[in-house]
Scaffold this motif. Structure first.
Motif, mmCIF file in Angstrom:
data_model
loop_
_atom_site.group_PDB
_atom_site.id
_atom_site.type_symbol
_atom_site.label_atom_id
_atom_site.label_comp_id
_atom_site.label_asym_id
_atom_site.label_seq_id
_atom_site.Cartn_x
_atom_site.Cartn_y
_atom_site.Cartn_z
ATOM 1 N N GLU A 205 -4.547 -18.020 1.503
ATOM 2 C CA GLU A 205 -4.624 -17.758 2.943
ATOM 3 C C GLU A 205 -5.922 -18.329 3.540
ATOM 4 O O GLU A 205 -5.912 -18.873 4.655
ATOM 5 C CB GLU A 205 -4.541 -16.257 3.209
ATOM 6 C CG GLU A 205 -3.191 -15.640 2.894
ATOM 7 C CD GLU A 205 -2.060 -16.166 3.791
ATOM 8 O OE1 GLU A 205 -2.359 -16.600 4.925
ATOM 9 O OE2 GLU A 205 -0.905 -16.134 3.345
ATOM 10 N N GLN B 114 0.186 -2.738 -5.374
ATOM 11 C CA GLN B 114 1.175 -1.655 -5.391
ATOM 12 C C GLN B 114 2.215 -1.862 -6.489
ATOM 13 O O GLN B 114 2.652 -0.909 -7.142
ATOM 14 C CB GLN B 114 1.842 -1.550 -4.021
ATOM 15 C CG GLN B 114 0.890 -1.015 -2.945
ATOM 16 C CD GLN B 114 1.336 -1.356 -1.532
ATOM 17 O OE1 GLN B 114 2.447 -1.830 -1.319
ATOM 18 N NE2 GLN B 114 0.453 -1.137 -0.561
ATOM 19 N N SER C 48 -5.636 0.716 -1.668
ATOM 20 C CA SER C 48 -5.298 -0.490 -0.919
ATOM 21 C C SER C 48 -6.579 -1.246 -0.615
ATOM 22 O O SER C 48 -7.685 -0.715 -0.748
ATOM 23 C CB SER C 48 -4.560 -0.141 0.375
ATOM 24 O OG SER C 48 -5.385 0.664 1.207
ATOM 25 N N THR D 243 -6.600 -13.844 11.051
ATOM 26 C CA THR D 243 -5.202 -13.814 10.623
ATOM 27 C C THR D 243 -5.087 -14.084 9.130
ATOM 28 O O THR D 243 -4.314 -13.422 8.418
ATOM 29 C CB THR D 243 -4.382 -14.851 11.398
ATOM 30 O OG1 THR D 243 -4.428 -14.537 12.796
ATOM 31 C CG2 THR D 243 -2.934 -14.874 10.933
ATOM 32 N N ASP E 296 -2.210 -6.442 -1.280
ATOM 33 C CA ASP E 296 -1.767 -5.050 -1.372
ATOM 34 C C ASP E 296 -0.428 -4.944 -2.088
ATOM 35 O O ASP E 296 -0.196 -4.020 -2.883
ATOM 36 C CB ASP E 296 -1.650 -4.437 0.024
ATOM 37 C CG ASP E 296 -2.965 -3.855 0.529
ATOM 38 O OD1 ASP E 296 -3.845 -3.565 -0.305
ATOM 39 O OD2 ASP E 296 -3.107 -3.702 1.759
ATOM 40 N N LYS E 297 0.465 -5.874 -1.839
ATOM 41 C CA LYS E 297 1.776 -5.843 -2.496
ATOM 42 C C LYS E 297 1.631 -6.014 -4.003
ATOM 43 O O LYS E 297 2.309 -5.335 -4.782
ATOM 44 C CB LYS E 297 2.686 -6.933 -1.912
ATOM 45 C CG LYS E 297 3.148 -6.657 -0.499
ATOM 46 C CD LYS E 297 4.048 -7.757 0.017
ATOM 47 C CE LYS E 297 4.501 -7.474 1.460
ATOM 48 N NZ LYS E 297 5.366 -8.585 1.985
ATOM 49 N N LYS F 264 -6.065 -10.983 7.242
ATOM 50 C CA LYS F 264 -5.038 -9.941 7.363
ATOM 51 C C LYS F 264 -3.840 -10.271 6.467
ATOM 52 O O LYS F 264 -3.329 -9.396 5.734
ATOM 53 C CB LYS F 264 -4.579 -9.817 8.812
ATOM 54 C CG LYS F 264 -3.473 -8.774 9.045
ATOM 55 C CD LYS F 264 -3.941 -7.361 8.678
ATOM 56 C CE LYS F 264 -2.955 -6.288 9.150
ATOM 57 N NZ LYS F 264 -1.648 -6.396 8.490
ATOM 58 N N ASN F 265 -3.390 -11.516 6.506
ATOM 59 C CA ASN F 265 -2.261 -11.914 5.665
ATOM 60 C C ASN F 265 -2.631 -11.825 4.182
ATOM 61 O O ASN F 265 -1.817 -11.410 3.346
ATOM 62 C CB ASN F 265 -1.821 -13.339 6.008
ATOM 63 C CG ASN F 265 -1.168 -13.431 7.379
ATOM 64 O OD1 ASN F 265 -0.743 -12.419 7.937
ATOM 65 N ND2 ASN F 265 -1.088 -14.629 7.930
ATOM 66 N N GLN G 16 -4.800 -9.801 2.840
ATOM 67 C CA GLN G 16 -4.858 -8.394 2.471
ATOM 68 C C GLN G 16 -3.458 -7.819 2.266
ATOM 69 O O GLN G 16 -3.214 -7.089 1.297
ATOM 70 C CB GLN G 16 -5.591 -7.611 3.551
ATOM 71 C CG GLN G 16 -5.760 -6.129 3.235
ATOM 72 C CD GLN G 16 -6.698 -5.452 4.206
ATOM 73 O OE1 GLN G 16 -7.879 -5.749 4.244
ATOM 74 N NE2 GLN G 16 -6.158 -4.548 5.023
ATOM 75 N N ASP G 17 -2.530 -8.174 3.142
ATOM 76 C CA ASP G 17 -1.159 -7.683 3.006
ATOM 77 C C ASP G 17 -0.541 -8.155 1.689
ATOM 78 O O ASP G 17 0.121 -7.381 0.979
ATOM 79 C CB ASP G 17 -0.307 -8.154 4.177
ATOM 80 C CG ASP G 17 -0.678 -7.468 5.495
ATOM 81 O OD1 ASP G 17 -1.361 -6.425 5.445
ATOM 82 O OD2 ASP G 17 -0.301 -7.989 6.562
ATOM 83 N N ARG G 18 -0.755 -9.427 1.365
ATOM 84 C CA ARG G 18 -0.170 -9.976 0.141
ATOM 85 C C ARG G 18 -0.823 -9.374 -1.103
ATOM 86 O O ARG G 18 -0.152 -9.064 -2.091
ATOM 87 C CB ARG G 18 -0.304 -11.501 0.139
ATOM 88 C CG ARG G 18 0.501 -12.201 1.235
ATOM 89 C CD ARG G 18 0.306 -13.706 1.179
ATOM 90 N NE ARG G 18 0.847 -14.267 -0.047
ATOM 91 C CZ ARG G 18 0.672 -15.548 -0.428
ATOM 92 N NH1 ARG G 18 -0.047 -16.364 0.347
ATOM 93 N NH2 ARG G 18 1.191 -15.988 -1.549
#
Length: 457
Positions: free
Chosen positions: A427, A454, A248, A440, A450-451, A443-444, A446-448
């Motif tokens: 972002e 994965q 990740s 923010t 990561d998807k 963080k957003n 990184q989340d996107r």
């Protein structure tokens, strides 16, 4: 960078190679004169199979594949090939060219599966890794001992494949440098002989030039997914991109990534970056040629554009090392030469690959007036073409600076796939517009990202 992605696309393509069969573990010694083993459904000739050096005579017909070079460089490669064939009368080299489009790696993987790879093939690192994961490319350390000698040691030591093998020879590339408008630098109170050599220092310079010109000139394009920003600047700042387990991303917690995003937002909101370039795919060279950007491209070939399209600005364009940031060197991201283990004339393929990449021939191509490229061989860099340029020629000075960077360069894989870079940049653009805080946005992002990572694994 941004020349060879090693993110999600590589993972997908390596799976495609895995599906073809038994892989490198099936490369076993064989009797001379016989098929040595299998790689997937393909025969590995005895001359290249096993654990010893390549055997056989330098003869036979071999295919040499370049990537998008034949239309422009026939006058260089045709006599080069003829010279090799004259020195080796038993060899015929058939030169073919691949367009190098978005399907390049997929196409080469398919050729590997169908046992039709060229004997000598021009690759980028992502394609080389996809092919080598299951043993399709010859390991030069094993098959041609001492093959490393001509090359810049730091580059050679860093271009091992994901399997740990030296399965390619380094060829041509372009070290990053700084190019800048010396008049704008002076107007901003900067010393053209001592320009900032850190990422954050260049951001400060952008702010100074905007203030000094009353907002009529800028530091660089605003788009974080264009020119030198992502991922180059994060790489230079040694942002910790991945978590320790490699599964990740971790950049949202990195203080350098946060400081970088905050400063990009500050510059944009203050008007120190051109507002209409936040998501622009336009060529920044035009704005530089108009005298409105402090910094030009980090690629030395950009100077030829300036010389042709803004001749009054050309002598006012300075050059300097790219950065003196945490990374401490210009990353190598170049073109490579591989020989597949399935070559039926491996000795001839090896001889031609080494001939193509030797110091003399690399230097000769670097001197071709149609290119601005740099060699991966040590001896080439000491030639006066690189070491002793005219003092008043920016392009010559750029070659000297880039050659000095090349001498200490190391291959660093790009940390993101194109898709990952796009969502991260999106972002950060929101943060630059003031629609999200920098924290923010990261963080957003990184989340996107990561998807995407994965879904590709």
């Amino acid at each position: 960078m941004r020349k060879a992605k090693l993110g999600a696309a590589a993972a997908i393509l390596s799976l495609a190679v895995t599906a073809c069969g038994t892989g490198g573990s099936d490369l076993k010694p064989a009797a001379d004169g016989a098929v040595g083993s299998k790689i997937g459904n393909c025969d590995v000739p005895a001359d290249v199979a096993g654990t010893g050096p390549v055997k056989g005579d330098v003869n036979g017909t071999i295919a040499f594949q370049t990537t998008n070079l034949k239309s422009d460089f026939g006058d260089f490669f045709t006599p080069l090939i003829q010279s090799f064939e004259k020195a080796h009368p038993g060899v015929t080299v058939n030169w073919v060219d691949d367009p190098g489009d978005a399907q390049f790696t997929t196409r080469l993987v398919t050729e590997a599966q169908s046992c039709t790879l060229p004997d000598v093939v021009n690759l980028n690192q992502i394609t080389a890794d996809a092919l080598s994961k299951n043993g399709f490319l010859m390991d030069w350390d094993v098959k041609v001992p001492d093959s490393s000698k001509p090359f810049i040691p730091s580059i050679w030591n860093s271009i091992k494949s994901t399997t740990g093998a030296h399965d390619v020879l380094p060829w041509y590339w372009g070290p990053n440098i700084q190019t800048f408008n010396t008049d704008l630098a002076k107007q901003a109170g900067l010393d053209p002989a001592g320009m900032p050599t850190t990422v954050m220092g260049r951001m400060d310079a952008a702010e100074k030039v905007s203030k000094a010109t009353g907002g009529k000139a800028y530091g660089f394009f605003a788009n974080p997914d264009y020119w030198e920003h992502l991922p180059n600047e994060w790489v230079q700042m040694k942002v910790k991109v991945m978590a320790d387990d490699g599964k990740s991303f971790a950049f949202a917690s990195d203080p350098n990534a946060l400081a970088w995003t905050q400063q990009m937002a500050k510059l944009y909101q203050e008007g120190a970056l051109p507002k209409d370039t936040l998501a622009s795919d336009d060529d920044p060279s035009k704005l530089y040629a108009a005298g409105q950007l402090l910094y030009g491209s980090e690629n030395a070939s950009f100077l030829r554009y300036v010389k042709q399209n803004a001749p009054n600005l050309y002598p006012k364009t300075g050059v300097a090392p790219y950065t003196d940031d945490a990374l401490g060197f210009a990353p190598f991201s170049g073109q490579l030469i591989g020989v597949p283990v399935t070559s039926k004339h491996a000795a001839a393929a090896v001889a031609f690959a080494q001939y193509l990449t030797n110091a003399e021939n690399q230097l000769a191509w670097c001197k071709d007036p149609k290119v601005v490229i740099f060699p991966s061989t040590q001896a080439s860099l000491s030639d006066p073409f690189f070491s002793s340029p005219a003092a008043d020629d920016p392009l010559g000075q750029a070659r000297k600076v880039a050659a000095a960077e090349a001498a200490k360069s190391v291959y660093v894989p790009d940390p993101f796939s194109d898709a990952e870079t796009k969502v991260i940049a999106g972002e950060i653009q929101l943060a630059m517009q003031g629609k999200e805080s920098a924290a923010t946005a990261l963080k957003n992002a990184q989340d996107r990202a990561d998807k995407i990572l994965q879904n590709a694994s």
